[in-house]
Design a protein around this motif. Structure first.
Motif, PDB file in Angstrom:
ATOM      1  N   TYR A  35      31.428  44.988  41.976  1.00  8.49           N
ATOM      2  CA  TYR A  35      32.555  44.810  42.896  1.00  8.49           C
ATOM      3  C   TYR A  35      32.106  45.168  44.303  1.00  8.49           C
ATOM      4  CZ  TYR A  35      32.688  49.312  40.462  1.00  8.49           C
ATOM      5  OH  TYR A  35      32.328  50.465  39.815  1.00  8.49           O
ATOM      6  N   GLY A  36      32.872  44.641  45.260  1.00  5.12           N
ATOM      7  CA  GLY A  36      32.629  44.934  46.664  1.00  5.12           C
ATOM      8  C   GLY A  36      33.887  45.504  47.301  1.00  5.12           C
ATOM      9  N   LEU A  37      34.441  44.766  48.257  1.00  5.86           N
ATOM     10  CA  LEU A  37      35.671  45.224  48.911  1.00  5.86           C
ATOM     11  C   LEU A  37      36.849  45.278  47.951  1.00  5.86           C
ATOM     12  CD1 LEU A  37      35.379  43.235  52.270  1.00  5.86           C
ATOM     13  CD2 LEU A  37      35.074  45.695  51.962  1.00  5.86           C
ATOM     14  N   ILE A  38      36.798  44.484  46.892  1.00  6.27           N
ATOM     15  CA  ILE A  38      37.911  44.433  45.942  1.00  6.27           C
ATOM     16  C   ILE A  38      38.050  45.745  45.173  1.00  6.27           C
ATOM     17  CG2 ILE A  38      36.704  43.583  43.883  1.00  6.27           C
ATOM     18  CD1 ILE A  38      38.930  41.518  43.596  1.00  6.27           C
ATOM     19  N   TYR A  39      37.042  46.605  45.266  1.00  5.56           N
ATOM     20  CA  TYR A  39      37.096  47.904  44.586  1.00  5.56           C
ATOM     21  C   TYR A  39      38.253  48.754  45.110  1.00  5.56           C
ATOM     22  CZ  TYR A  39      35.657  52.602  43.152  1.00  5.56           C
ATOM     23  OH  TYR A  39      35.628  53.872  42.625  1.00  5.56           O
ATOM     24  N   LEU A  96      44.889  47.875  41.756  1.00  3.73           N
ATOM     25  CA  LEU A  96      44.724  47.546  40.343  1.00  3.73           C
ATOM     26  C   LEU A  96      43.378  48.013  39.820  1.00  3.73           C
ATOM     27  CD1 LEU A  96      46.290  43.967  40.241  1.00  3.73           C
ATOM     28  CD2 LEU A  96      47.230  46.047  39.254  1.00  3.73           C
ATOM     29  N   VAL A  97      42.341  47.898  40.625  1.00  2.00           N
ATOM     30  CA  VAL A  97      41.021  48.379  40.208  1.00  2.00           C
ATOM     31  C   VAL A  97      40.992  49.900  40.186  1.00  2.00           C
ATOM     32  CG1 VAL A  97      38.552  48.321  40.718  1.00  2.00           C
ATOM     33  CG2 VAL A  97      39.953  46.310  41.128  1.00  2.00           C
ATOM     34  N   GLY A  98      41.697  50.517  41.127  1.00  2.00           N
ATOM     35  CA  GLY A  98      41.739  51.974  41.161  1.00  2.00           C
ATOM     36  C   GLY A  98      42.466  52.580  39.972  1.00  2.00           C
ATOM     37  N   GLN A  99      43.404  51.846  39.386  1.00  4.22           N
ATOM     38  CA  GLN A  99      44.140  52.350  38.231  1.00  4.22           C
ATOM     39  C   GLN A  99      43.324  52.322  36.950  1.00  4.22           C
ATOM     40  OE1 GLN A  99      47.741  50.085  37.934  1.00  4.22           O
ATOM     41  NE2 GLN A  99      48.408  50.576  40.000  1.00  4.22           N
ATOM     42  N   ALA A 100      42.271  51.498  36.919  1.00  4.77           N
ATOM     43  CA  ALA A 100      41.483  51.344  35.700  1.00  4.77           C
ATOM     44  C   ALA A 100      40.527  52.518  35.522  1.00  4.77           C
ATOM     45  CB  ALA A 100      40.691  50.032  35.743  1.00  4.77           C
ATOM     46  N   ALA A 101      40.152  52.743  34.274  1.00  2.00           N
ATOM     47  CA  ALA A 101      39.160  53.769  33.966  1.00  2.00           C
ATOM     48  C   ALA A 101      37.794  53.325  34.491  1.00  2.00           C
ATOM     49  CB  ALA A 101      39.107  54.000  32.452  1.00  2.00           C
ATOM     50  N   PRO A 102      36.894  54.267  34.743  1.00  2.00           N
ATOM     51  CA  PRO A 102      35.578  53.882  35.286  1.00  2.00           C
ATOM     52  C   PRO A 102      34.842  52.840  34.443  1.00  2.00           C
ATOM     53  CG  PRO A 102      35.881  56.254  35.462  1.00  2.00           C
ATOM     54  CD  PRO A 102      37.056  55.736  34.683  1.00  2.00           C
TER      55      PRO A 102
END
Length: 220
Positions: free
Chosen positions: A109-113, A117-123
């Motif tokens: 991932y790049g800027l979409i990180y 929604l990406v922040g809510q996911a587990a690593p």
């Protein structure tokens, strides 16, 4: 906080402050307040412009991440021409080329990180969620850039965000009760079970032995 400051002021050695010191402190406080107000104004302006220009992208990743993606691509039309795989790692070009040069794992991932929604996911699930989100963002950006009419509806972005959230819940192990529940009063469909078939046995009566004369005729 006020009580702590008063308690600290009692035992503080401190020093006397002149009128010039007070003026500089007040001026700094005024600048901080004005900068905070200006930042709030910029946030409102950015939100209004992104909702007008790219509503579907704004629904998916937010106005700040969406504006960064458009700025990095150069324009909304340029971003719409990118495939989902490029949009996923947009902003991580240096890491990508470094990984290709050293033959290591490429970035996921790049800027979409920075999307919520990406922040809510587990690593361990961030890569999968970012891939799904990038695919939906690619579709939403094309609707924003190539949509007909003066205003573009954000319905595609809302539906896509719901699908990404469903995928996130599935990865996190939560059952999709709303998607699999049967309507009220209806019978829940049973899973498909293929019919049991018995293997066909060997039938010796069906064999036909050829005589020597038939073999010779067949060879001729």
């Amino acid at each position: 906080v006020e009580r702590e400051l008063k308690d600290a002021a009692v035992v503080s050695m401190g020093t006397e402050m002149s009128e010039q010191d007070f003026e500089n402190i007040f001026a700094l406080a005024d600048q901080v307040i004005s900068l905070a107000e200006y930042r709030s104004q910029l946030a409102d302006y950015l939100k209004a412009r992104m909702n007008a220009l790219a509503p579907n992208l704004t629904v998916l990743v937010g106005e700040l991440v969406g504006a960064r993606l458009i700025s990095h691509a150069g324009s909304l039309m340029s971003l719409a021409k990118y495939p989902a795989s490029t949009l996923q790692i947009l902003g991580a070009e240096k890491a990508l080329f470094r990984a290709l040069k050293t033959k290591r794992e490429t970035p996921k991932y790049g800027l979409i990180y920075h999307a919520s929604l990406v922040g809510q996911a587990a690593p361990k699930h961030k890569g999968k969620v970012s891939r799904v989100l990038a695919a939906k963002c690619s579709l939403g950006v094309r609707c924003d850039a190539l949509g007909e009419g003066a205003t573009v509806d954000a319905g595609v972005g809302i539906d896509s965000r719901a699908k990404v959230e469903a995928r996130l819940r599935q990865l996190e192990g939560k059952g999709l009760a709303t998607a699999t529940a049967a309507p009220k009063g209806a019978i829940a469909p049973s899973p498909y079970a293929p019919p049991a078939t018995t293997p066909r046995g060997y039938a010796p009566d069906g064999d036909v032995a050829m005589s020597n004369g038939e073999k010779k005729e067949k060879k001729e």
